[in-house]
Design a protein around this motif. Sequence first.
Motif, PDB file in Angstrom:
ATOM      1  N   UNK A 295       0.813  -1.213   0.000  1.00  0.00           N
ATOM      2  CA  UNK A 295       0.000   0.000   0.000  1.00  0.00           C
ATOM      3  C   UNK A 295       0.851   1.270   0.000  1.00  0.00           C
ATOM      4  N   UNK A 296       2.092   1.177   0.441  1.00  0.00           N
ATOM      5  CA  UNK A 296       2.964   2.345   0.495  1.00  0.00           C
ATOM      6  C   UNK A 296       3.716   2.589  -0.809  1.00  0.00           C
ATOM      7  N   UNK A 297       3.665   1.632  -1.726  1.00  0.00           N
ATOM      8  CA  UNK A 297       4.411   1.730  -2.981  1.00  0.00           C
ATOM      9  C   UNK A 297       3.524   2.404  -4.030  1.00  0.00           C
ATOM     10  N   UNK A 298       3.603   3.722  -4.095  1.00  0.00           N
ATOM     11  CA  UNK A 298       2.723   4.493  -4.976  1.00  0.00           C
ATOM     12  C   UNK A 298       2.937   4.155  -6.445  1.00  0.00           C
ATOM     13  N   UNK A 299       4.192   3.969  -6.850  1.00  0.00           N
ATOM     14  CA  UNK A 299       4.472   3.656  -8.256  1.00  0.00           C
ATOM     15  C   UNK A 299       3.884   2.302  -8.638  1.00  0.00           C
ATOM     16  N   UNK A 300       4.025   1.346  -7.754  1.00  0.00           N
ATOM     17  CA  UNK A 300       3.451   0.022  -8.005  1.00  0.00           C
ATOM     18  C   UNK A 300       1.932   0.094  -8.093  1.00  0.00           C
ATOM     19  N   UNK A 301       1.298   0.816  -7.163  1.00  0.00           N
ATOM     20  CA  UNK A 301      -0.160   0.922  -7.164  1.00  0.00           C
ATOM     21  C   UNK A 301      -0.666   1.598  -8.443  1.00  0.00           C
ATOM     22  N   UNK A 302       0.074   2.597  -8.920  1.00  0.00           N
ATOM     23  CA  UNK A 302      -0.323   3.274 -10.148  1.00  0.00           C
ATOM     24  C   UNK A 302      -0.238   2.327 -11.341  1.00  0.00           C
ATOM     25  N   UNK A 303       0.788   1.519 -11.386  1.00  0.00           N
ATOM     26  CA  UNK A 303       0.934   0.550 -12.478  1.00  0.00           C
ATOM     27  C   UNK A 303      -0.154  -0.512 -12.402  1.00  0.00           C
ATOM     28  N   UNK A 304      -0.460  -0.957 -11.184  1.00  0.00           N
ATOM     29  CA  UNK A 304      -1.503  -1.967 -10.993  1.00  0.00           C
ATOM     30  C   UNK A 304      -2.860  -1.416 -11.429  1.00  0.00           C
ATOM     31  N   UNK A 305      -3.131  -0.157 -11.091  1.00  0.00           N
ATOM     32  CA  UNK A 305      -4.404   0.454 -11.472  1.00  0.00           C
ATOM     33  C   UNK A 305      -4.504   0.623 -12.984  1.00  0.00           C
ATOM     34  N   UNK A 306      -3.403   0.945 -13.628  1.00  0.00           N
ATOM     35  CA  UNK A 306      -3.420   1.083 -15.085  1.00  0.00           C
ATOM     36  C   UNK A 306      -3.795  -0.238 -15.751  1.00  0.00           C
ATOM     37  N   UNK A 307      -3.249  -1.334 -15.231  1.00  0.00           N
ATOM     38  CA  UNK A 307      -3.591  -2.657 -15.766  1.00  0.00           C
ATOM     39  C   UNK A 307      -5.052  -2.973 -15.478  1.00  0.00           C
ATOM     40  N   UNK A 308      -5.514  -2.654 -14.283  1.00  0.00           N
ATOM     41  CA  UNK A 308      -6.910  -2.931 -13.914  1.00  0.00           C
ATOM     42  C   UNK A 308      -7.887  -2.193 -14.814  1.00  0.00           C
ATOM     43  N   UNK A 309      -7.601  -0.926 -15.107  1.00  0.00           N
ATOM     44  CA  UNK A 309      -8.488  -0.138 -15.952  1.00  0.00           C
ATOM     45  C   UNK A 309      -8.597  -0.731 -17.355  1.00  0.00           C
ATOM     46  N   UNK A 310      -7.461  -1.174 -17.903  1.00  0.00           N
ATOM     47  CA  UNK A 310      -7.485  -1.770 -19.235  1.00  0.00           C
ATOM     48  C   UNK A 310      -8.143  -3.150 -19.206  1.00  0.00           C
ATOM     49  N   UNK A 311      -7.952  -3.886 -18.112  1.00  0.00           N
ATOM     50  CA  UNK A 311      -8.618  -5.179 -17.976  1.00  0.00           C
ATOM     51  C   UNK A 311     -10.130  -4.998 -17.909  1.00  0.00           C
ATOM     52  N   UNK A 312     -10.576  -3.942 -17.221  1.00  0.00           N
ATOM     53  CA  UNK A 312     -12.003  -3.667 -17.132  1.00  0.00           C
ATOM     54  C   UNK A 312     -12.632  -3.486 -18.502  1.00  0.00           C
ATOM     55  N   UNK A 313     -11.933  -2.798 -19.394  1.00  0.00           N
ATOM     56  CA  UNK A 313     -12.452  -2.604 -20.753  1.00  0.00           C
ATOM     57  C   UNK A 313     -12.447  -3.926 -21.520  1.00  0.00           C
ATOM     58  N   UNK A 314     -11.376  -4.709 -21.373  1.00  0.00           N
ATOM     59  CA  UNK A 314     -11.312  -5.999 -22.056  1.00  0.00           C
ATOM     60  C   UNK A 314     -12.435  -6.933 -21.604  1.00  0.00           C
ATOM     61  N   UNK A 315     -12.843  -6.806 -20.342  1.00  0.00           N
ATOM     62  CA  UNK A 315     -13.872  -7.676 -19.783  1.00  0.00           C
ATOM     63  C   UNK A 315     -15.282  -7.184 -20.069  1.00  0.00           C
ATOM     64  N   UNK A 316     -15.386  -6.013 -20.718  1.00  0.00           N
ATOM     65  CA  UNK A 316     -16.686  -5.508 -21.115  1.00  0.00           C
ATOM     66  C   UNK A 316     -17.335  -4.561 -20.129  1.00  0.00           C
ATOM     67  N   UNK A 317     -16.594  -4.093 -19.122  1.00  0.00           N
ATOM     68  CA  UNK A 317     -17.160  -3.194 -18.119  1.00  0.00           C
ATOM     69  C   UNK A 317     -17.046  -1.726 -18.507  1.00  0.00           C
ATOM     70  N   UNK A 318     -16.254  -1.416 -19.532  1.00  0.00           N
ATOM     71  CA  UNK A 318     -16.038  -0.021 -19.887  1.00  0.00           C
ATOM     72  C   UNK A 318     -15.097   0.654 -18.907  1.00  0.00           C
ATOM     73  N   UNK A 319     -15.377   1.897 -18.568  1.00  0.00           N
ATOM     74  CA  UNK A 319     -14.545   2.658 -17.636  1.00  0.00           C
ATOM     75  C   UNK A 319     -14.837   2.194 -16.211  1.00  0.00           C
ATOM     76  N   UNK A 320     -13.850   1.576 -15.566  1.00  0.00           N
ATOM     77  CA  UNK A 320     -14.056   1.043 -14.211  1.00  0.00           C
ATOM     78  C   UNK A 320     -13.368   1.912 -13.157  1.00  0.00           C
TER      79      UNK A 320
END
Length: 371
Positions: A218-243
């Motif tokens: 939770x303290x690794x801001x750079x890691x969390x930002x990268x993880x969120x970027x992947x999550x957002x793109x995964x959301x679109x791939x899964x058909x959820x649109x902007x998550x």
Amino acid sequence: MKQIPCLLMRGGTSKGPVLLASDLPRDRSQRDAFLLNLMGSGHELEIDGLGGGYAQSSKVAIISPSTSPDADIDYLFAQVKVNERRVDTTPNCGNMLCAVGPAAIERGLICAQESITPIRIRNVNTNTLIDVEIQTQNGEVVYDGETHIDGVPGTAAPISVTFLDAAGCKTGKLLPTGHTSDHIDGIKVTCIDMAMPMVLIKASDLGKQGNETPQELDKDAAFLARLEAIRLKAGRLMGFGDVSDMVIPKPVLVSKPEHGGSIQVRYFMPHQCHKSLAITGSIGLSTACVIDGSVAAEVAQLKRTNPFIQPVTIEHPSGRIQVVLNQPDEQPEHIKASVIRTARKLFIGQAFVQEAKVCHKEEDVEQHTTA
């Protein structure tokens, strides 16, 4: 101030009030505003409400007699944000689910049987069915017992939980992208929708060992930002649109087990690392472990003795959880997954809530089926 009957429960490794749908406003905006004030949302400690200042303890279960002929109880889960004034009813919560059966008996929606009371629950968020078995005696729930679950001190009576039709709970497909794995930003991932939509990632691909504590992650801001970027793109791939304003899909790091289990995980909710593991997450993760080609199957250490009954032990920050998969045929979509959990009644009485003025938006009005 308005008062409402309130049953505060621990369910699995989560905690929150269990409320009757009939005691809440039918209008979604009014209901959500009420829940925000009930929990004290918008303050990091939720000091002016029942919330505990953390996602695991800022949850609400709303129950009612089921409107479905296939179930006994309807359960709507509400994740009340801690720092944001927002309620999310998109996902299910398997930990709070463990409190629904006992709460239904406590509130008189179900009559207790002798020894064991079976209850079929319909999760309204995902329209899926779950069978639970509650220990009962003399018309009351039995909470004392010898079952220990990691992440909770002490022991309690066991609650059997079996997810009957969890595949494709939000997208209609076990593998929403049509593939066992995809690549996002050069990282191999598996997008799966089994009890909870998730995107699974090898910890090593994001520069992690997989055994880091939630606090370290939770303290690794750079890691969390990268993880969120992947999550957002995964959301679109899964058909959820902007998550960006949704808590699904959940990102999960997977790695080799270190303590004799099948796989080690770090589960995010989605912007904080869970201090243990969501039950719904464990259902999807264990299923992914038996899907050839998934990133979970690549790192899992499974010894299959019976292809149709497969125990999977998942290591998480607070210990481990075992999920038993029952696969009646070769189709992973037909898997039934069972876990043993516990719950406890913490408080029953009246909660006092300051009423809030609500600015209605057309999309906020919901006549949900649990009312």
